[in-house]
Design a protein around this motif. Structure first.
Motif, PDB file in Angstrom:
ATOM      1  N   ALA A  69       0.823  -1.214   0.000  1.00  0.00           N
ATOM      2  CA  ALA A  69       0.000   0.000   0.000  1.00  0.00           C
ATOM      3  C   ALA A  69       0.853   1.259   0.000  1.00  0.00           C
ATOM      4  O   ALA A  69       1.877   1.321   0.677  1.00  0.00           O
ATOM      5  N   ASP A 114      -4.692   5.158   4.388  1.00  0.00           N
ATOM      6  CA  ASP A 114      -6.157   5.224   4.266  1.00  0.00           C
ATOM      7  C   ASP A 114      -6.762   3.852   3.982  1.00  0.00           C
ATOM      8  O   ASP A 114      -7.781   3.476   4.583  1.00  0.00           O
ATOM      9  N   THR A 115      -6.167   3.129   3.041  1.00  0.00           N
ATOM     10  CA  THR A 115      -6.737   1.867   2.585  1.00  0.00           C
ATOM     11  C   THR A 115      -6.371   0.699   3.499  1.00  0.00           C
ATOM     12  O   THR A 115      -6.702  -0.449   3.200  1.00  0.00           O
ATOM     13  N   THR A 161      -9.522  -1.157   3.609  1.00  0.00           N
ATOM     14  CA  THR A 161     -10.623  -0.380   3.050  1.00  0.00           C
ATOM     15  C   THR A 161     -10.330  -0.090   1.586  1.00  0.00           C
ATOM     16  O   THR A 161      -9.170   0.097   1.211  1.00  0.00           O
ATOM     17  N   GLU A 162     -11.349  -0.024   0.773  1.00  0.00           N
ATOM     18  CA  GLU A 162     -11.130   0.114  -0.668  1.00  0.00           C
ATOM     19  C   GLU A 162     -10.593   1.481  -1.076  1.00  0.00           C
ATOM     20  O   GLU A 162      -9.686   1.574  -1.908  1.00  0.00           O
ATOM     21  N   HIS A 163     -11.111   2.558  -0.497  1.00  0.00           N
ATOM     22  CA  HIS A 163     -10.847   3.898  -1.021  1.00  0.00           C
ATOM     23  C   HIS A 163      -9.814   4.654  -0.196  1.00  0.00           C
ATOM     24  O   HIS A 163      -9.859   4.643   1.037  1.00  0.00           O
ATOM     25  N   GLY A 164      -8.915   5.354  -0.885  1.00  0.00           N
ATOM     26  CA  GLY A 164      -7.956   6.236  -0.237  1.00  0.00           C
ATOM     27  C   GLY A 164      -7.444   7.259  -1.230  1.00  0.00           C
ATOM     28  O   GLY A 164      -7.880   7.304  -2.383  1.00  0.00           O
ATOM     29  N   ARG A 217      -6.929   2.720  -4.686  1.00  0.00           N
ATOM     30  CA  ARG A 217      -7.919   1.666  -4.498  1.00  0.00           C
ATOM     31  C   ARG A 217      -7.234   0.375  -4.052  1.00  0.00           C
ATOM     32  O   ARG A 217      -6.325  -0.126  -4.709  1.00  0.00           O
ATOM     33  N   ASN A 218      -7.682  -0.140  -2.919  1.00  0.00           N
ATOM     34  CA  ASN A 218      -7.249  -1.443  -2.417  1.00  0.00           C
ATOM     35  C   ASN A 218      -8.161  -2.495  -3.030  1.00  0.00           C
ATOM     36  O   ASN A 218      -9.354  -2.554  -2.701  1.00  0.00           O
TER      37      ASN A 218
END
Length: 253
Positions: free
Chosen positions: A164, A168-169, A207-210, A219-220
């Motif tokens: 990552a 955030d993600t 989490t998907e969004h960052g 995006r994760n």
């Protein structure tokens, strides 16, 4: 664009994702694989992955993940995927024509180290210096690949990693392991070189969004996060500045 990571296929998974992947020509221009494609990084497992993505009718671009290195057969894993037509990236870019535009994907596995204010430094024991240097060199390679895509006139540039680039993600993962899930150096590379989207995996509980500090959407796409065979994202090429639009849709599992 379709993307997924952390599919962790083994010999008992033959045909598991193929039915969903065969729908890709109807909904996507490219499939991005964000690493951890196998369980233990063996060539035998890579052969299962190769059959899932062979001759899909859309380009497939991948980076490897830490699981794909576990058996020290990563070179064989990459060769097996490449023999099936997958572009396996590590410090280089892939250039794909999409309509009248050229889309570039820059890929590296990435590495650990942590995030701004809570990160390891390239100082002290040789082991620590090597640990952090590995992250720095990966980020440097990503930046150079993104720069090269810009020089080639790519309308859209996507940064594809396994680890990552932002915390955030990772939300949902234990905070104690954040330093082992990614590095802020990847985000710095994306911001300095410029990217329209960053895609990664690795954080199964994340989490998907960052977003990076410079405004790059992240995006994760780890499969346990998106909970589908793949996620779909729409980068609007017709605008003067490409933007990620709409909510992500999902392929059938």
């Amino acid at each position: 664009m379709a993307a997924v990571g952390d599919i962790h296929l083994g010999p008992d998974c033959s045909g598991l994702l193929r039915p969903a992947f065969e729908t890709l020509p109807e909904c996507a221009d490219v499939l991005l694989l964000a690493g951890d494609l196998t369980r233990h990084g063996t060539v035998a497992e890579a052969e299962v992955v190769a059959e899932e993505v062979r001759d899909l009718g859309v380009p497939v671009v991948a980076v490897l993940g830490n699981h794909d290195y576990d058996a020290d057969q990563q070179a064989g894993v990459a060769r097996t995927l490449e023999a099936a037509g997958v572009a396996v990236l590590e410090g280089r870019g892939a250039r794909l024509p999409v309509g009248e535009h050229l889309v570039g994907i820059a890929g590296v596995k990435g590495f650990c180290g942590g995030f701004a204010g809570r990160s390891a430094g390239e100082f002290g024991e040789p082991e620590m210096k090597l640990f952090v240097r590995t992250s720095r060199l990966a980020a440097d390679a990503l930046r150079q690949a993104l720069d090269g895509l810009a020089d080639d006139g790519c309308r859209v540039r996507i940064a594809l990693t396994h680890f990552a680039p932002v915390p955030d993600t990772l939300a949902g993962e234990p905070v104690e392991i954040y330093p082992f899930l990614g590095s802020y150096l990847l985000a710095e590379a994306m911001d300095r070189a410029g990217a329209d989207l960053a895609v990664h995996g690795h954080a199964h509980l994340g989490t998907e969004h960052g977003m990076t500090a410079g405004g790059v959407p992240v995006r994760n796409v780890a499969q346990p996060v998106i909970d589908r065979a793949f996620a779909l994202y729409d980068l609007a090429l017709e605008r003067s500045q490409p933007t990620l639009t709409g909510s992500p849709a999902f392929g059938d599992a």
